[in-house]
Design a protein around this motif. Structure first.
Motif, PDB file in Angstrom:
ATOM      1  N   ALA A 189       1.082  -1.108  -0.020  1.00 13.40           N
ATOM      2  CA  ALA A 189       0.005  -0.037   0.058  1.00 13.40           C
ATOM      3  C   ALA A 189       0.931   1.340   0.010  1.00 13.40           C
ATOM      4  O   ALA A 189       2.145   1.135   0.384  1.00 13.40           O
ATOM      5  CB  ALA A 189      -0.882  -0.117   1.083  1.00 13.40           C
ATOM      6  N   SER A 190       0.386   2.412  -0.308  1.00 13.74           N
ATOM      7  CA  SER A 190       1.138   3.476  -0.433  1.00 13.74           C
ATOM      8  C   SER A 190       1.358   4.109   0.963  1.00 13.74           C
ATOM      9  O   SER A 190       0.593   3.650   2.077  1.00 13.74           O
ATOM     10  CB  SER A 190       0.346   4.717  -1.519  1.00 13.74           C
ATOM     11  OG  SER A 190      -0.735   5.256  -0.762  1.00 13.74           O
ATOM     12  N   PRO A 191       2.220   5.152   1.343  1.00 13.66           N
ATOM     13  CA  PRO A 191       2.307   5.597   2.521  1.00 13.66           C
ATOM     14  C   PRO A 191       1.194   6.185   3.019  1.00 13.66           C
ATOM     15  O   PRO A 191       0.533   5.938   4.284  1.00 13.66           O
ATOM     16  CB  PRO A 191       3.276   6.600   2.477  1.00 13.66           C
ATOM     17  CG  PRO A 191       4.194   6.091   1.490  1.00 13.66           C
ATOM     18  CD  PRO A 191       3.321   5.580   0.460  1.00 13.66           C
ATOM     19  N   GLU A 192       0.269   6.887   2.101  1.00 14.89           N
ATOM     20  CA  GLU A 192      -0.803   7.630   2.613  1.00 14.89           C
ATOM     21  C   GLU A 192      -2.148   6.550   2.732  1.00 14.89           C
ATOM     22  O   GLU A 192      -2.668   6.573   3.969  1.00 14.89           O
ATOM     23  CB  GLU A 192      -1.178   8.322   1.425  1.00 14.89           C
ATOM     24  CG  GLU A 192      -0.237   9.588   1.109  1.00 14.89           C
ATOM     25  CD  GLU A 192       0.785   9.131   0.314  1.00 14.89           C
ATOM     26  OE1 GLU A 192       0.777   7.984  -0.378  1.00 14.89           O
ATOM     27  OE2 GLU A 192       1.679  10.152   0.119  1.00 14.89           O
ATOM     28  N   GLU A 193      -2.094   5.550   1.976  1.00 17.87           N
ATOM     29  CA  GLU A 193      -3.247   4.391   2.451  1.00 17.87           C
ATOM     30  C   GLU A 193      -2.665   3.411   3.601  1.00 17.87           C
ATOM     31  O   GLU A 193      -3.602   3.120   4.249  1.00 17.87           O
ATOM     32  CB  GLU A 193      -2.886   3.387   0.892  1.00 17.87           C
ATOM     33  CG  GLU A 193      -3.474   3.751  -0.153  1.00 17.87           C
ATOM     34  CD  GLU A 193      -3.134   3.155  -1.625  1.00 17.87           C
ATOM     35  OE1 GLU A 193      -3.847   3.146  -2.389  1.00 17.87           O
ATOM     36  OE2 GLU A 193      -2.297   2.216  -1.580  1.00 17.87           O
ATOM     37  N   GLY A 222      -1.367   8.768  -3.142  1.00 19.71           N
ATOM     38  CA  GLY A 222      -0.160   8.916  -3.491  1.00 19.71           C
ATOM     39  C   GLY A 222       0.006  10.171  -4.207  1.00 19.71           C
ATOM     40  O   GLY A 222       1.051  10.826  -4.250  1.00 19.71           O
ATOM     41  N   ALA A 223      -1.059  10.565  -5.159  1.00 19.09           N
ATOM     42  CA  ALA A 223      -1.156  11.731  -5.750  1.00 19.09           C
ATOM     43  C   ALA A 223      -2.608  12.177  -5.890  1.00 19.09           C
ATOM     44  O   ALA A 223      -3.417  11.253  -6.190  1.00 19.09           O
ATOM     45  CB  ALA A 223      -0.523  11.522  -7.187  1.00 19.09           C
ATOM     46  N   CYS A 224      -2.833  13.285  -5.853  1.00 25.71           N
ATOM     47  CA  CYS A 224      -4.316  13.798  -6.343  1.00 25.71           C
ATOM     48  C   CYS A 224      -4.495  13.672  -7.613  1.00 25.71           C
ATOM     49  O   CYS A 224      -3.547  14.206  -8.511  1.00 25.71           O
ATOM     50  CB  CYS A 224      -4.381  15.387  -5.724  1.00 25.71           C
ATOM     51  SG  CYS A 224      -5.834  16.153  -6.519  1.00 25.71           S
ATOM     52  N   PRO A 225      -5.431  12.999  -8.221  1.00 26.67           N
ATOM     53  CA  PRO A 225      -5.717  12.716  -9.357  1.00 26.67           C
ATOM     54  C   PRO A 225      -5.947  13.996 -10.371  1.00 26.67           C
ATOM     55  O   PRO A 225      -5.510  13.978 -11.536  1.00 26.67           O
ATOM     56  CB  PRO A 225      -6.881  11.772  -9.746  1.00 26.67           C
ATOM     57  CG  PRO A 225      -7.130  11.383  -8.298  1.00 26.67           C
ATOM     58  CD  PRO A 225      -6.589  12.192  -7.466  1.00 26.67           C
ATOM     59  N   THR A 226      -6.193  14.956  -9.700  1.00 25.68           N
ATOM     60  CA  THR A 226      -6.244  16.252 -10.280  1.00 25.68           C
ATOM     61  C   THR A 226      -5.016  17.082 -10.427  1.00 25.68           C
ATOM     62  O   THR A 226      -4.797  17.837 -11.554  1.00 25.68           O
ATOM     63  CB  THR A 226      -7.443  17.072  -9.839  1.00 25.68           C
ATOM     64  OG1 THR A 226      -8.543  16.431  -9.843  1.00 25.68           O
ATOM     65  CG2 THR A 226      -7.773  18.335 -10.591  1.00 25.68           C
ATOM     66  N   ASP A 227      -4.262  16.974  -9.542  1.00 19.24           N
ATOM     67  CA  ASP A 227      -3.250  17.844  -9.592  1.00 19.24           C
ATOM     68  C   ASP A 227      -1.613  17.264  -9.397  1.00 19.24           C
ATOM     69  O   ASP A 227      -0.769  17.817  -9.770  1.00 19.24           O
ATOM     70  CB  ASP A 227      -3.294  18.972  -8.255  1.00 19.24           C
ATOM     71  CG  ASP A 227      -4.252  19.735  -8.184  1.00 19.24           C
ATOM     72  OD1 ASP A 227      -4.377  20.306  -9.060  1.00 19.24           O
ATOM     73  OD2 ASP A 227      -5.357  19.514  -7.269  1.00 19.24           O
ATOM     74  N   GLY A 228      -1.771  15.894  -9.151  1.00 18.02           N
ATOM     75  CA  GLY A 228      -0.646  15.239  -9.527  1.00 18.02           C
ATOM     76  C   GLY A 228       0.314  15.140  -8.018  1.00 18.02           C
ATOM     77  O   GLY A 228       1.716  15.147  -8.534  1.00 18.02           O
ATOM     78  N   VAL A 229      -0.059  15.644  -7.114  1.00 20.84           N
ATOM     79  CA  VAL A 229       0.667  15.836  -5.946  1.00 20.84           C
ATOM     80  C   VAL A 229       0.481  15.064  -4.811  1.00 20.84           C
ATOM     81  O   VAL A 229      -0.964  14.969  -4.645  1.00 20.84           O
ATOM     82  CB  VAL A 229       0.856  17.397  -5.539  1.00 20.84           C
ATOM     83  CG1 VAL A 229       1.597  18.170  -6.541  1.00 20.84           C
ATOM     84  CG2 VAL A 229      -0.523  17.710  -5.132  1.00 20.84           C
ATOM     85  N   PRO A 230       1.070  14.534  -3.839  1.00 19.55           N
ATOM     86  CA  PRO A 230       0.686  13.676  -2.864  1.00 19.55           C
ATOM     87  C   PRO A 230      -0.577  14.494  -1.859  1.00 19.55           C
ATOM     88  O   PRO A 230      -0.008  15.819  -1.733  1.00 19.55           O
ATOM     89  CB  PRO A 230       1.886  13.247  -2.015  1.00 19.55           C
ATOM     90  CG  PRO A 230       3.023  13.483  -3.102  1.00 19.55           C
ATOM     91  CD  PRO A 230       2.603  14.528  -3.802  1.00 19.55           C
ATOM     92  N   THR A 231      -1.446  14.030  -1.337  1.00 21.69           N
ATOM     93  CA  THR A 231      -2.141  14.458  -0.338  1.00 21.69           C
ATOM     94  C   THR A 231      -1.324  14.663   0.752  1.00 21.69           C
ATOM     95  O   THR A 231      -0.778  13.619   1.286  1.00 21.69           O
ATOM     96  CB  THR A 231      -3.628  13.735  -0.213  1.00 21.69           C
ATOM     97  OG1 THR A 231      -3.295  12.296   0.004  1.00 21.69           O
ATOM     98  CG2 THR A 231      -4.317  13.639  -1.400  1.00 21.69           C
TER      99      THR A 231
END
Lengths: 331, 351
Positions: A189-193, A222-231
């Protein structure tokens, strides 16, 4: 450094498998049906070369080939490489050689395993013969392996059971081969998940806000699908929300755990911007509607782990529905 | 038709194992940022996006769709994907620009090889009827190929060790390399076989990694890079999938792709995608590259082999030599499939 970065992401073994079922057609069909009779069949190309296994089209002229011919089940090693530690599914589960074998009467080489015992007991030019399976089914694995003609192993390697066979009418030739494929992974899982999943184990719903658009994602990304940056900024969310959209499941399917009809719905938690899929129970399926207020029904605490399944389902709170305009942009 | 140039290149470090997900997002986000800084472009300036990756490597369906999160694909983007090394994604992007549909493109490849057992997963790219059901692994197949050349007198174990030693020495200057070190052939030959006839140094390491290249039309390129690396030719060809039916010691598809791409022995530097030592010798011979050509100054795939981007990295490294002003004419080669089955060649020149 955020907490998410200091904790090791969660990971777990993931095994995927599927029995690939393939129709063999007239050319490979000839080959596998011959194998079932412990014979090897090749096909003659336009340049006179005999291809084993047979090829459907001539590699140079692209003409469909039909001139089948039997070749021997003995041949000569053209090249080999040694496998010290066999992998899952390989023909032998003790050290063996892969070899390109030119069968007698063939002009191309068949790739197969040679049960040689040790690398000192195989060499280019060595004569080998097929060791046939006790039960042949019309599959390349009807040949268990090859062995030396002059000094076959004294203790033949154990042969795996034959591959599964497709149903066919009595007396009909094999037209389908089945090859079970199983792969093993360590899924991360990603760090955020991971942060979100660990929160669930404590009965908490943790989302994160995108630093660019301000939207709150649950699960975080891991990346906001709109902005491409991690939440980044963590947001703890309540276990209440609304149904945005839903469907009533009436169709039974493999692995289904609830008797239809039931409702699968997108749940938008209060304070979140992204809905997730969950079940709505506790009322008739026909009573579920867009904008309906719901609350999580948690499983008993002793059953919790790092999963959204800690929430058994969502159920109606009885509060007034949210107006459509309040969630229209989440659809 | 317009010429196309490489104007930006970035790669993640080649490492044995990342903690990231198999959708590559964690590796891609920083390198996208890096090429945007290099070129001054933003995501909204990119006309076409194309990626190379594999769901078999990830062990999940549509992993390349999840990777798109790294782009921030809103408003909607013009996007494509190949289940091959991203060098082939670059070919698709090159066509888009050549046809005048777009004037910029971003190409990326990623793979987390460590998630599964790479050499076993790669069996599934073989013929699914009579070859893959036996699970021949990628290292064993390369071993068959290596022995054919040894026994035909085309190369020796020492020749292979020389390739490995040179690669590792060169990799010492590459901060992204996974393996590097001052070694020589004699020391490497004094190690046991891993898959007789191959030793550990003959085999590219298992690598997690990603890479990205930005392409632009020649006209746009002048504004984006001081010394754009113009792709003067690029082509790809394939050999028979029948491993027992073709001469594995030669690579006619590399020769044909090289000829179509305008490859010539006067390139200064060649980045060749050879995941096994003997394959470098096959490719070098197929392209007619002599002693005067500097081969793999990056250390090549033998010192870091991120699946589905190692070929793109070769194009990136060949371009970087021009972008940095170190060379005027370079060549890049990428391979995909077992035993050099599919090959792509690109020739780059200072614009």
């Amino acid at each position: 450094m955020t907490a998410a970065e200091t904790e090791t992401p969660l990971s777990a073994p993931l095994d995927v498998g599927f029995d690939y079922t393939r129709s063999v057609g007239p050319v490979l069909g000839r080959f596998v049906n011959a194998l079932r009779e412990r014979r090897v069949v090749g096909v003659r190309g336009d340049d006179g070369r005999v291809h084993v296994p047979p090829v459907e089209y001539d590699p140079d002229t692209a003409r469909a080939l039909t001139d089948f011919t039997d070749v021997g089940d003995e041949g000569t090693v053209v090249s080999w490489s040694w496998v010290a530690e066999p992998l899952d599914g390989q023909p032998l589960q003790r050290p063996f050689a892969w070899a390109l074998i030119r069968l007698d009467g063939a002009d191309t080489c068949l790739l197969h395993a040679v049960d040689a015992g040790s690398p000192s007991r195989i060499s280019t030019g060595m004569r080998v013969k097929a060791r046939w399976a006790d039960e042949t089914v019309g599959h390349i694995r009807d040949i268990v392996c090859f062995v030396s003609v002059d000094s076959p192993p004294e203790d033949p390697a154990p042969a795996p059971p034959p591959p599964p066979v497709a149903e066919r009418a009595e007396g009909e030739p094999v037209s389908t081969v089945i090859t079970p494929i199983h792969l093993h992974y360590m899924h991360s899982a990603s760090p955020e998940e991971s942060r979100y999943l660990r929160g669930l184990a404590e009965g908490r719903l943790l989302g994160q806000r995108c630093p660019a658009c301000g939207k709150v994602y649950v699960p975080p990304r891991g990346a906001c699908p709109t902005d491409g940056v991690p939440t980044t900024d963590e947001v703890e969310l309540p276990d209440t929300g609304i149904v945005t959209t839903f469907c009533i499941v009436n169709v039974p399917f493999l692995g289904q755990r609830i008797k239809p009809p039931y409702v699968a719905a997108y749940i938008l938690l209060d304070g979140a911007d992204i809905a997730f899929l969950h079940l709505v129970l506790g009322c008739e399926a026909s009573e579920v509607r867009m904008g309906m207020r719901v609350r999580a029904a948690w499983k008993p605490r002793e059953e919790w782990s790092t999963t959204l399944e800690n929430i058994a389902h969502f159920e109606p709170t009885g509060e007034p529905d949210a107006p459509y305009e309040s969630f229209a942009h989440h659809l | 038709m317009t010429d196309v140039a490489v104007v930006g290149f970035a790669q993640s470090p080649s490492v044995r194992r990342t903690q990231g997900t198999t959708n590559g997002v964690e590796m891609l986000v920083p390198i996208f940022k890096e090429v945007f800084e290099q070129t001054g472009l933003s995501k909204r300036d990119i006309g076409f996006w194309c990626s190379g990756s594999s769901d078999y490597l990830a062990g999940r369906a549509f992993s390349f769709i999840a990777a798109i999160d790294a782009i921030g694909a809103f408003p909607p983007i013009h996007e494509s994907h190949v289940e091959m090394d991203a060098a082939w994604a670059l070919y698709e992007a090159w066509l888009k620009i050549r046809m005048g549909e777009v004037d910029t493109a971003l190409v990326y490849g990623f793979g987390k090889s460590s998630a599964g057992q790479l050499r076993r997963v790669l069996s599934l790219q073989l013929d699914p009827y009579v070859v893959a059901p036996l699970w021949p692994d990628s290292i064993s197949l390369a071993g068959l190929q290596a022995r054919l050349g040894m026994e035909a007198g085309l190369w020796s174990e020492k020749d292979l060790a020389e390739v490995a030693a040179r690669s590792r020495r060169d990799a010492a200057g590459n901060p992204f390399a996974q393996l590097a070190g001052d070694t020589d052939a004699a020391a490497l030959l004094d190690t046991p076989f891993v898959a007789d006839p191959l030793r550990a140094h003959d085999i590219a390491p298992v690598t997690d990694g990603a890479a990205v290249i930005v392409l632009a039309s020649a006209e746009r390129a002048r504004d984006l890079a001081e010394r754009p690396a113009v792709i003067t030719g690029i082509d790809h060809r394939v050999d028979s999938p029948g491993l027992g039916a073709r001469d594995l010691t030669r690579s006619p598809s590399t020769t044909a792709a090289g000829r179509a791409a305008g490859a010539s022995p006067d390139v200064e530097i060649a980045e060749l995608h050879a995941p096994f030592t003997h394959q470098e010798l096959i490719v070098r011979d197929a392209l007619g590259l002599g002693e005067q050509v500097r081969i793999n100054p990056s250390g090549g795939a033998l010192t870091g082999n991120p699946m589905f981007s190692a070929g793109l990295v070769r194009i990136g490294e060949a371009a970087r030599q021009i972008l940095a002003g170190n060379a005027r004419r370079t060549l890049a080669h990428a391979t995909s499939g077992p035993a050099l089955q599919q090959n792509l060649v690109a020739v780059l020149e200072r614009g």
